[in-house]
Enzyme design. Structure first.
Site, mmCIF file in Angstrom:
data_model
loop_
_atom_site.group_PDB
_atom_site.id
_atom_site.type_symbol
_atom_site.label_atom_id
_atom_site.label_comp_id
_atom_site.label_asym_id
_atom_site.label_seq_id
_atom_site.Cartn_x
_atom_site.Cartn_y
_atom_site.Cartn_z
ATOM 1 N N GLU A 291 -11.973 -3.539 -20.221
ATOM 2 C CA GLU A 291 -11.930 -4.948 -20.201
ATOM 3 C C GLU A 291 -10.530 -5.677 -20.465
ATOM 4 O OE1 GLU A 291 -13.388 -2.903 -22.256
ATOM 5 O OE2 GLU A 291 -13.058 -3.875 -24.116
ATOM 6 N N MET B 141 -4.107 -6.872 -7.315
ATOM 7 C CA MET B 141 -3.588 -7.736 -7.877
ATOM 8 C C MET B 141 -4.647 -8.926 -8.701
ATOM 9 S SD MET B 141 -0.572 -6.705 -8.255
ATOM 10 C CE MET B 141 0.539 -6.083 -7.224
ATOM 11 N N HIS C 140 0.355 1.331 -13.241
ATOM 12 C CA HIS C 140 1.140 0.177 -13.479
ATOM 13 C C HIS C 140 2.667 0.646 -13.700
ATOM 14 C CE1 HIS C 140 1.872 -3.677 -15.441
ATOM 15 N NE2 HIS C 140 2.828 -2.949 -16.364
ATOM 16 N N GLY D 260 0.771 -1.235 -0.188
ATOM 17 C CA GLY D 260 0.169 0.005 0.054
ATOM 18 C C GLY D 260 0.952 1.256 0.055
ATOM 19 N N THR D 261 2.057 1.300 -0.684
ATOM 20 C CA THR D 261 2.834 2.617 -0.670
ATOM 21 C C THR D 261 1.962 3.564 -1.378
ATOM 22 O OG1 THR D 261 4.277 1.968 -2.460
ATOM 23 C CG2 THR D 261 4.919 1.447 -0.137
ATOM 24 N N ASN E 4 -5.702 2.869 -12.734
ATOM 25 C CA ASN E 4 -4.777 2.095 -12.234
ATOM 26 C C ASN E 4 -3.305 2.679 -12.268
ATOM 27 O OD1 ASN E 4 -3.822 -0.683 -11.479
ATOM 28 N ND2 ASN E 4 -3.449 -0.790 -13.698
ATOM 29 N N GLU F 133 9.506 5.716 -6.338
ATOM 30 C CA GLU F 133 9.754 7.040 -5.719
ATOM 31 C C GLU F 133 9.630 8.198 -6.837
ATOM 32 O OE1 GLU F 133 12.908 5.717 -2.249
ATOM 33 O OE2 GLU F 133 13.917 6.667 -4.046
ATOM 34 N N ALA G 96 8.206 7.825 -9.952
ATOM 35 C CA ALA G 96 7.046 7.941 -10.819
ATOM 36 C C ALA G 96 6.026 7.769 -9.956
ATOM 37 C CB ALA G 96 7.328 6.890 -11.849
ATOM 38 N N ILE H 78 -7.650 -9.425 -11.903
ATOM 39 C CA ILE H 78 -8.136 -8.963 -12.994
ATOM 40 C C ILE H 78 -9.658 -8.807 -13.107
ATOM 41 C CG2 ILE H 78 -8.475 -9.464 -15.630
ATOM 42 C CD1 ILE H 78 -5.295 -10.258 -15.582
#
Ligand code: GAR
Length: 196
Positions: free
Chosen positions: A146, A89, A108, A14-15, A106, A176, A178, A91
């Site tokens: 989707e 984590m 990524h 949870g950072t 989200n 850190e 981005a 889908i």
């Protein structure tokens, strides 16, 4: 002005959730308010971070057959305007994503379309980047549809890969430099749009 009601979905440390909580405190995130944190894992440290910040939490294990129905019910009960996947984590099916079209974002840990899609998550993304030998990687915040990691890109930031990097050192630098900046910035952009 009404603030967008934000729910954050998490699975681990949870950072990124912490970056969102800190952004709300500092005012970087001012058009939205985090009102609920949902984890699919009951031992996720992200839940402790949420509780420490006085945010309501729920655990909905993804092993349950009616996982998405329960998730939708909890999100609707909370009157959620914006769903943020912050190290979540799982889908999500088309049924779920179309229910909240343009309301799910989200983060990524790569520059999409590199190292993304099914099977690319967490440290695996950085391992693949190092194996390929790229010299620049980064992070992306995008809308969720989707197609795994296939929705419209909102923000991206590049991060250098350095000699001697391991998946762990690269993950930390990408977070850190981005992720912890991009996700709050994108949350503010979308919240401002929603709450207009
Ligand atoms: C982050 O690096 C996030 O970008 C990644 O998992 C990590 C979660 O860390 N997400 C994905 O790989 C999703 N495909 P956190 O729990 O400390 O925020």
């Amino acid at each position: 002005m009404n603030k967008a009601n934000i729910a954050v979905l998490v699975s681990g440390g949870g950072t990124n959730l912490q970056a969102l909580i800190d952004a709300e405190k500092s005012g970087v995130l001012h058009s939205g308010e985090i009102t609920l944190v949902i984890s699919n894992k009951e031992d996720a440290f992200a839940l402790t971070r949420a509780k420490n910040a006085g945010i309501n939490t729920a655990v909905i294990p993804n092993k349950q057959p009616d996982f998405e129905e329960k998730l939708i019910a909890a999100l609707e009960k909370n009157k959620t305007d914006l769903i943020i996947l912050a190290g979540f984590m799982c889908i999500l099916s088309e049924r779920f994503t179309s229910h909240f079209e343009k309301r799910i974002i989200n983060v990524h840990p790569s520059l999409i379309p590199s190292f993304c899609g099914e099977g690319f998550y967490g440290l695996r993304v950085h391992k693949a980047a190092l194996e390929k030998g790229v010299k620049v990687t980064g992070a992306t915040v995008h809308f969720v549809n989707e197609i795994p990691d296939g929705g419209e890109i909102i923000l991206q930031k590049a991060v250098d890969v350095l000699p001697g990097d391991t998946p762990e050192t690269l993950q930390r630098r990408v977070m850190e430099q981005a992720e912890w900046h991009l996700l709050p910035a994108a949350a503010e952009l979308v919240s401002a749009e929603i709450s207009r």
